[in-house]
Design a protein around this motif. Structure first.
Motif, PDB file in Angstrom:
ATOM      1  N   ARG A   1      -7.900  -6.934  -5.053  1.00 39.05           N
ATOM      2  CA  ARG A   1      -7.210  -5.965  -4.192  1.00 39.05           C
ATOM      3  C   ARG A   1      -8.170  -4.876  -3.716  1.00 39.05           C
ATOM      4  NH1 ARG A   1      -2.672  -7.098  -7.907  1.00 39.05           N
ATOM      5  NH2 ARG A   1      -1.122  -8.223  -6.651  1.00 39.05           N
TER       6      ARG A   1
ATOM      7  N   LEU B   1       0.818  -1.209   0.000  1.00 38.87           N
ATOM      8  CA  LEU B   1       0.000   0.000   0.000  1.00 38.87           C
ATOM      9  C   LEU B   1       0.855   1.264   0.000  1.00 38.87           C
ATOM     10  CD1 LEU B   1      -2.836   1.288   0.215  1.00 38.87           C
ATOM     11  CD2 LEU B   1      -2.612   1.111   2.712  1.00 38.87           C
TER      12      LEU B   1
ATOM     13  N   LEU C   1      -9.140  -3.981   0.145  1.00 38.70           N
ATOM     14  CA  LEU C   1      -8.886  -2.628   0.627  1.00 38.70           C
ATOM     15  C   LEU C   1     -10.180  -1.959   1.090  1.00 38.70           C
ATOM     16  CD1 LEU C   1      -6.791  -0.448   1.112  1.00 38.70           C
ATOM     17  CD2 LEU C   1      -7.008   0.233  -1.294  1.00 38.70           C
TER      18      LEU C   1
ATOM     19  N   THR D   1      -1.362  -1.212  -4.541  1.00 42.55           N
ATOM     20  CA  THR D   1      -2.534  -0.495  -4.052  1.00 42.55           C
ATOM     21  C   THR D   1      -2.093   0.882  -3.576  1.00 42.55           C
ATOM     22  OG1 THR D   1      -2.320  -1.387  -1.804  1.00 42.55           O
ATOM     23  CG2 THR D   1      -3.724  -2.599  -3.313  1.00 42.55           C
TER      24      THR D   1
ATOM     25  N   THR E   1      -6.356   0.510  -7.020  1.00 40.47           N
ATOM     26  CA  THR E   1      -5.705  -0.799  -7.010  1.00 40.47           C
ATOM     27  C   THR E   1      -5.303  -1.177  -8.428  1.00 40.47           C
ATOM     28  OG1 THR E   1      -7.789  -2.045  -7.262  1.00 40.47           O
ATOM     29  CG2 THR E   1      -7.030  -1.571  -5.017  1.00 40.47           C
TER      30      THR E   1
END
Length: 258
Positions: free
Chosen positions: A193, A145, A197, A172, A182
């Motif tokens: 993803r 992330l 998330l 992401t 993503t």
């Protein structure tokens, strides 16, 4: 801005390769699944898919269509300059072009880029601490992330290098005060993803609303999550759930293959 393209009496499917048509179907399905899961924002936000080959052509939604209406044939094929490379009666969202062209130009391994303005995603993106390791879902979502600070509506070329620089090689991104992004090597991975998330953000908002002291996942567990996730999904990640998601979509909102 767009060159004059010669109209064709052929259907879109008849004008493209099987590989492109299959990607169109998957991308249209991704749009409708985003709507089905409630992550859409009227006609705004975007999902793109890069076509194979050296030309950096990609597909994006026709501006003004609801996500639940997108079909394989309606997707607009453009180049990195935002010009249509195949005749289409539809325009594109300039903000969608800015974000997605930056990513597709910089990351050849990215096939699909998905951007949402979901309520939970924007709520967490507005928090100073960003996504917190409060759940298994958050641990999975946070494994790759990145964060990008808000610079206003994404319309300007000079934001592109900062966006790409902040993203690095991550899959992401949390666009602060804005939403979620993503990426995937296919539409299935980008969708999966986003699922993790978005769910992690929802869990965080609800956990915080409970008012109790929050228990964070320890760092030694965070360090091993990639290996564990690979084992749990047999190395298939999004592709493991994608056929089932398409069956769900066929039951709830068919027509994306048109």
């Amino acid at each position: 801005m767009n060159a004059v393209l010669k109209p064709s009496t052929l259907s879109v499917r008849d004008q493209v390769s099987k590989e492109e048509w299959d990607l169109r179907v998957d991308l249209a399905a991704a749009y409708r699944l985003v709507a089905l899961f409630g992550w859409d924002d009227l006609v705004f936000t975007h999902i793109s898919a890069r076509l194979p080959g050296p030309d950096h052509h990609f597909l994006i939604n026709p501006y003004g269509w609801m996500f639940e209406e997108i079909t394989a044939s309606s997707l607009v094929k453009i180049d990195l300059a935002g010009k249509k490379v195949m005749e289409s009666p539809y325009d594109i969202n300039p903000a969608g072009f800015t974000i997605h062209s930056a990513i597709h130009a910089a990351r050849d391994e990215v096939v699909c880029a998905m951007h949402t303005h979901s309520i939970n995603g924007v709520a967490v993106s507005a928090q100073k601490g960003g996504l917190l390791p409060l759940s298994q879902t958050a641990v999975i979502a946070g494994a790759s992330l990145a964060y990008h600070d808000y610079e206003g509506i994404a319309l300007y070329e000079d934001e592109k290098p900062r966006l790409v620089g902040d993203l690095g090689k991550k899959w992401t991104m949390m666009l602060r005060n804005h939403g979620l992004l993503t990426l995937g090597k296919n539409c299935a991975d980008a969708f999966m993803r986003m699922y993790y998330l978005e769910a992690a953000c929802m869990i965080q908002v609800r956990a915080q609303a409970g008012g109790g002291e929050l228990n964070r996942v320890p760092q030694n567990v965070l360090d091993n999550i990639d290996e564990q996730m690979d084992m749990a999904t047999r190395g298939q990640f999004g592709s493991l759930a994608w056929p089932g998601l398409l069956r769900k979509l066929d039951r709830r909102n068919p027509g994306y293959k048109d």
